[in-house]
Each structure stands twice: as structure tokens, then as C-alpha cells.
Scaffold this motif. Sequence first.
Motif, PDB file in Angstrom:
ATOM      1  N   VAL A  96      23.920   4.412 -34.798  1.00 11.85           N
ATOM      2  CA  VAL A  96      23.169   4.267 -33.863  1.00 11.85           C
ATOM      3  C   VAL A  96      23.804   4.972 -32.636  1.00 11.85           C
ATOM      4  O   VAL A  96      24.839   5.208 -32.318  1.00 11.85           O
ATOM      5  N   VAL A  97      22.700   5.916 -31.975  1.00 11.27           N
ATOM      6  CA  VAL A  97      23.119   6.815 -30.691  1.00 11.27           C
ATOM      7  C   VAL A  97      23.503   5.717 -29.809  1.00 11.27           C
ATOM      8  O   VAL A  97      22.725   4.912 -29.187  1.00 11.27           O
ATOM      9  N   ARG A  98      24.765   5.739 -29.282  1.00  9.95           N
ATOM     10  CA  ARG A  98      25.326   5.174 -27.867  1.00  9.95           C
ATOM     11  C   ARG A  98      25.422   5.776 -26.786  1.00  9.95           C
ATOM     12  O   ARG A  98      25.766   4.956 -25.757  1.00  9.95           O
ATOM     13  N   ARG A  99      25.492   6.915 -27.022  1.00  7.68           N
ATOM     14  CA  ARG A  99      25.717   7.934 -25.543  1.00  7.68           C
ATOM     15  C   ARG A  99      25.031   9.217 -25.797  1.00  7.68           C
ATOM     16  O   ARG A  99      25.197   9.857 -27.096  1.00  7.68           O
ATOM     17  N   ILE A 100      24.423   9.635 -24.681  1.00  7.38           N
ATOM     18  CA  ILE A 100      23.879  11.042 -24.615  1.00  7.38           C
ATOM     19  C   ILE A 100      24.539  11.833 -23.584  1.00  7.38           C
ATOM     20  O   ILE A 100      24.698  11.313 -22.572  1.00  7.38           O
ATOM     21  N   GLU A 101      25.107  12.750 -23.886  1.00  8.83           N
ATOM     22  CA  GLU A 101      25.812  13.862 -22.678  1.00  8.83           C
ATOM     23  C   GLU A 101      24.728  15.236 -22.463  1.00  8.83           C
ATOM     24  O   GLU A 101      24.546  15.778 -23.855  1.00  8.83           O
ATOM     25  N   ARG A 102      24.887  15.560 -21.368  1.00 12.71           N
ATOM     26  CA  ARG A 102      23.903  16.722 -21.141  1.00 12.71           C
ATOM     27  C   ARG A 102      24.730  17.513 -20.271  1.00 12.71           C
ATOM     28  O   ARG A 102      24.899  17.051 -19.114  1.00 12.71           O
ATOM     29  N   ASN A 103      25.296  18.588 -20.440  1.00 11.41           N
ATOM     30  CA  ASN A 103      26.288  19.075 -19.715  1.00 11.41           C
ATOM     31  C   ASN A 103      27.376  18.675 -19.098  1.00 11.41           C
ATOM     32  O   ASN A 103      27.718  18.707 -17.922  1.00 11.41           O
ATOM     33  N   GLY A 104      27.974  17.832 -20.144  1.00 11.48           N
ATOM     34  CA  GLY A 104      29.132  17.058 -19.665  1.00 11.48           C
ATOM     35  C   GLY A 104      28.738  15.667 -18.834  1.00 11.48           C
ATOM     36  O   GLY A 104      29.650  14.902 -18.885  1.00 11.48           O
ATOM     37  N   VAL A 105      27.277  15.435 -18.724  1.00 11.00           N
ATOM     38  CA  VAL A 105      26.888  14.280 -17.900  1.00 11.00           C
ATOM     39  C   VAL A 105      26.403  13.069 -18.845  1.00 11.00           C
ATOM     40  O   VAL A 105      25.424  13.592 -19.443  1.00 11.00           O
ATOM     41  N   PRO A 106      26.742  11.801 -18.761  1.00  9.12           N
ATOM     42  CA  PRO A 106      26.122  10.966 -19.525  1.00  9.12           C
ATOM     43  C   PRO A 106      24.857  10.604 -19.073  1.00  9.12           C
ATOM     44  O   PRO A 106      24.309  10.736 -18.019  1.00  9.12           O
ATOM     45  N   ILE A 107      23.777  10.604 -20.124  1.00  4.86           N
ATOM     46  CA  ILE A 107      22.380  10.329 -19.937  1.00  4.86           C
ATOM     47  C   ILE A 107      21.975   8.965 -20.288  1.00  4.86           C
ATOM     48  O   ILE A 107      22.043   8.983 -21.537  1.00  4.86           O
ATOM     49  N   ARG A 108      21.528   8.153 -19.452  1.00  2.00           N
ATOM     50  CA  ARG A 108      21.374   6.763 -19.637  1.00  2.00           C
ATOM     51  C   ARG A 108      19.816   6.643 -20.151  1.00  2.00           C
ATOM     52  O   ARG A 108      19.447   5.639 -20.899  1.00  2.00           O
ATOM     53  N   LEU A 109      18.830   7.302 -19.507  1.00  2.00           N
ATOM     54  CA  LEU A 109      17.593   7.155 -19.813  1.00  2.00           C
ATOM     55  C   LEU A 109      17.175   7.307 -21.250  1.00  2.00           C
ATOM     56  O   LEU A 109      17.279   8.245 -21.999  1.00  2.00           O
TER      57      LEU A 109
END
Lengths: 157, 102
Positions: free
Chosen positions: A104-117
Amino acid sequence: MVSLSPTALIAIAGDVMQRGAILRFQARGASMSPFVKDGDILCIAPLTKHRAGTGRIVAFIAPGKQSFTVHRIVAHTRGHYLIKGDNHGSSSDGWVPAASLLGVVRRIERNGVPIRLGLGFERYLIALLSRRNWLLPLRRWLKKCPLYWGKRIDHER
Amino acid sequence: MSPTLDTVYRHSEDVISRFVEGELLIIPLVAGIGDMENDIFSMDETGKEIWTRLNGEKSAAVIIQELEEVFHAAPDVIRADVLGLLDELARRRLIIAVEKPV
């Protein structure tokens, strides 16, 4: 960063999940846009620690293709999950057996920043809209609409 | 601590290594999202030979000696490669120095 073939990624994901650890890798493609974008870093946790349910983004072995795929569960029955990319119109990955789910995906990072949406409670709404094939038309409409959160979605493109 | 010729290393328990399509991949395991900073590592031919010898029994000197026979390269070159890689792997906590019995 090491570039892995789908076969290698499946093998490694299996090993890592079996050890109860987290797999971190870079997503490729636009099938989950705007919630997961090409180049985002995804953190996949084992199913033993996090339940797969409607709205969750999961890593799985796509039926028939034997490819490592990360899409969203839009419905489930006992032992099977209907999985679909957020950016896919009416086509889904079909009903996937629980045995094909890797994590299960628990975290998404974009350019080092966590994306919660897309990972919070809004995931249920996203799954509902996606299942009814309303998500893509809604996004198109929002792009034309001068609403604040429409702009936010555009901004993230 | 930099590796010496006497240092004996073994793979860390927090690592998975796997040959996939002829490539040796080393995957650091992390238990929590907050711990994550490592990526997956891929080894070249020399790296593969060194990694497979890190069994907790062979010292760096023994590994260097064995690789001299495998690669037929200058001892200084092999020595620099082995000690350099061991240092890198230890720094990334992919291998652990085995304590010598007292």
C-alpha cells in the motif's frame, strides 16, 4: 538512482514486503495523475501493516501483463479488488486477486515534499468518482473553471 | 572506522541483496517512513565479487588475495578497490564489521 525492470521491481517488492519493510522508489508514467506524477517518490508499506481497502493506492502485479503497477482500489469484494488509474477514463485494470497485491502506498514525495492529497479521507471520494468514470470529466471541467481548488489541481500539473 | 586488511565484514540484517537479470541489487530495509533516505544500489562486476565474499569469515586481506586471482589485476589496484568499497558499504551501513573473539 538505479533503474529497474518491472520483473526486478516485482521481485524486490516481494522480498521487501515479506520482511515487513518499506519500499521506496520513483514512479513513472501519468496514469495516476494528478495525485501521483511522473518522478514522484512512492513509499510502499506491506499489507500486513496496512490494510488494502477502497481508495487506497496499491502496488500490484497487473493481471496478464506481469508488470509492477501502482493504481487505486475503486471497489472490492471478498478477496478481489477493482483497481484503476486515476487518470484512466473508463478502462480499469480489472478485478485483481488479493494475492497479486504487493503493498500500500503510504507516502508520496514530490521534489522532496510529502504530498498528502489523495491519501487521506478524500480517497473514498476519488475512488467513487473514478469508479463511476466521473473523475476525468470532473478534472477537465475544473481546469476550465476558475475555482480556487480547480486552480490548485492545475497548479500541480 | 576505516576498514583495514584484518577487518572482517558481514552483510547487515537490514539489507536484502538479490541477483535480478544478472544484476546484483542491494536494498536497504527501513521499518518506518521517517527512516527513509536510502535508495537501491547496483553493483558492478568487482562489487559483485566483493559482496558475495562478505560472509563474516573472510578478512579484507583474504578477499583481496582471491580477487587478484579472479581479475589478474595489479595488487595495488585491487586493494584500493576492495578497501574503498568496504569503506563505502560500511558508511552506508550495508555491511557490519564482525567483532573478533577476545
